[in-house]
Design a protein around this motif. Structure first.
Motif, PDB file in Angstrom:
ATOM      1  N   ALA A 158       0.856  -1.184   0.000  1.00  0.00           N
ATOM      2  CA  ALA A 158       0.000   0.000   0.000  1.00  0.00           C
ATOM      3  C   ALA A 158       0.893   1.236   0.000  1.00  0.00           C
ATOM      4  N   THR A 159       0.791   2.036  -1.056  1.00  0.00           N
ATOM      5  CA  THR A 159       1.696   3.182  -1.182  1.00  0.00           C
ATOM      6  C   THR A 159       1.120   4.205  -2.144  1.00  0.00           C
ATOM      7  N   THR A 160       1.602   5.414  -2.045  1.00  0.00           N
ATOM      8  CA  THR A 160       1.291   6.451  -3.033  1.00  0.00           C
ATOM      9  C   THR A 160       2.553   6.872  -3.775  1.00  0.00           C
ATOM     10  N   GLU A 161       3.632   6.102  -3.622  1.00  0.00           N
ATOM     11  CA  GLU A 161       4.893   6.427  -4.288  1.00  0.00           C
ATOM     12  C   GLU A 161       5.013   5.636  -5.588  1.00  0.00           C
ATOM     13  N   GLY A 162       4.894   6.325  -6.701  1.00  0.00           N
ATOM     14  CA  GLY A 162       5.093   5.680  -7.979  1.00  0.00           C
ATOM     15  C   GLY A 162       6.482   5.091  -8.094  1.00  0.00           C
ATOM     16  N   THR A 163       6.618   4.015  -8.853  1.00  0.00           N
ATOM     17  CA  THR A 163       7.872   3.293  -9.092  1.00  0.00           C
ATOM     18  C   THR A 163       8.142   2.246  -8.025  1.00  0.00           C
ATOM     19  N   LEU A 164       7.544   2.392  -6.840  1.00  0.00           N
ATOM     20  CA  LEU A 164       7.880   1.514  -5.719  1.00  0.00           C
ATOM     21  C   LEU A 164       7.566   0.052  -6.031  1.00  0.00           C
TER      22      LEU A 164
END
Length: 388
Positions: free
Chosen positions: A82-88
């Motif tokens: 669960a994240t809002t960081e693209g590329t992760l």
């Protein structure tokens, strides 16, 4: 300002969450049109949150498959993040591809302990020393009192730390599938009550916690002695495979590792790796962990070698990974679904989950480290990580 509405009888309902959203809109002028969209049954949230008003929606992506050759985690896994960081997610998937094609990651939980550290004060240092000797003699009785408060928690040992006329007792427990902070607080309190009732001399002061347990903050004590699970993930990567997939030969990545070690030392960092916190936080949010425990859990060590035949041995050690598969947020609807994808619901799966987390961290550090060396770090974020 007006008080937030609540109901003493039916506080965990759709109606009360709507009442609170309406109240906040009236008080602040802010629209809350998205906060009220959720699939979680409000009555399941008692014990998890107060003043339930809605749900913060965090995007979830799956990385993988990731192959793990653990003591408890065996096979291939799709890892929820669960994240809002693209590329992760893409970066972790790349590391998982490399390690999968290399045969998988070996994982081992090498220690397990959750603490509470009460402090006792005396008139002078000699009295504090005598108390410490008495505690050593009475360990079995203290353990009986502590263990009686829990069906799964077990007092393992008591460390002692002395400063001036003060003595901290660091109670170490195993906690089954729970993270155990509340469990060990109750158990330690019972043990201390037995001490206070039976110690034959004067104790000037007692407090159940005085920061030595370092709850939800990192300490070097945790790195040395473990808090939660101490987990190692390791792999040996063939030279050609690294070059083909990561565009980065072992020699280049090993050289970067030495630079990173020196940079971490210079900065006084609690971690010489690349970004343990990224993978751990994303998994914690997806799988119902107490996210504040990232403060302890993201500390760690990476270690690397070039083997005699030119391959790359790489490991990550997480000394204080605080995780659970029972209790807290693990039973909530979406979080339980994510744990179920990993096969980590039910009894006896906390070490399996810990191994999967550690393996994920290894994949992320390999991927990011390789991207830096191959000069693909900025370009990948430009391509995947900018929300224009």
């Amino acid at each position: 300002m007006a008080k937030i509405p609540r109901s003493s009888e039916n506080d965990y309902t759709d109606a009360m969450s709507q009442t609170r959203r309406t109240f906040l809109q009236q008080e602040t002028g802010a629209a809350l049109s998205h906060l009220g969209h959720y699939s979680i049954a409000p009555h399941t949230l008692a014990g998890n949150i107060e003043n339930f008003t809605g749900v913060a929606q965090v995007p979830v992506g799956f990385a993988g498959p990731m192959r793990v050759n653990g003591e408890c985690a065996k096979g291939e896994f799709y890892v929820p993040m669960a994240t809002t960081e693209g590329t992760l997610v893409a970066s972790y998937s790349r590391g998982m591809r490399l390690t999968r094609e290399a045969g998988g990651i070996t994982t081992t939980v090498i220690d397990d302990a959750m603490q509470r550290a009460p402090m006792f004060a005396f008139t002078n240092a000699r009295e504090a020393m005598d108390f410490g000797k008495w505690v050593e003699q009475q360990f079995d009785n203290i353990k009986v009192a502590s263990d009686a408060t829990t069906s799964v928690g077990r007092l393992r040992n008591i460390e002692q730390y002395a400063v001036s006329k003060l003595r901290w007792l660091r109670f170490n427990f195993t906690c089954g599938d729970a993270a155990g902070q509340n469990m060990v607080s109750k158990a330690t309190k019972a043990g201390c009550e037995w001490i206070l009732a039976h110690y034959p001399k004067k104790i000037d002061h007692f407090v159940l916690s005085a920061n030595l347990d370092t709850d939800k903050k990192h300490s070097h004590l945790n790195s040395l002695h473990t808090r939660g699970k101490r987990v190692v993930a390791e792999i040996t990567l063939p030279k050609q495979l690294m070059t083909d997939i990561m565009h980065c030969p072992p020699e280049a990545l090993f050289k970067q590792r030495q630079y990173s070690n020196m940079g971490a030392l210079l900065a006084g960092s609690v971690n010489n790796g690349a970004h343990f916190a990224n993978g751990i936080t994303a998994m914690f949010i997806a799988c119902g962990q107490d996210v504040a425990n990232v403060a302890e859990s993201s500390a760690g060590f990476t270690y690397a070698e070039i083997t005699p035949n030119g391959d790359y041995y790489f490991s990550v050690t997480i000394p204080s990974l605080v995780v659970a598969t029972y209790g807290g947020g693990t039973g909530l609807a979406t979080q339980n679904e994510c744990l179920n994808v990993l096969g980590c619901t039910g009894k006896g799966n906390v070490n399996k989950f810990a191994e999967i987390v550690a393996a994920t961290v290894l994949c992320g550090d390999l991927s990011l480290g390789s991207a830096v060396v191959a000069d693909e770090w900025v370009s990948s974020h430009e391509r995947l990580g900018r929300n224009r």
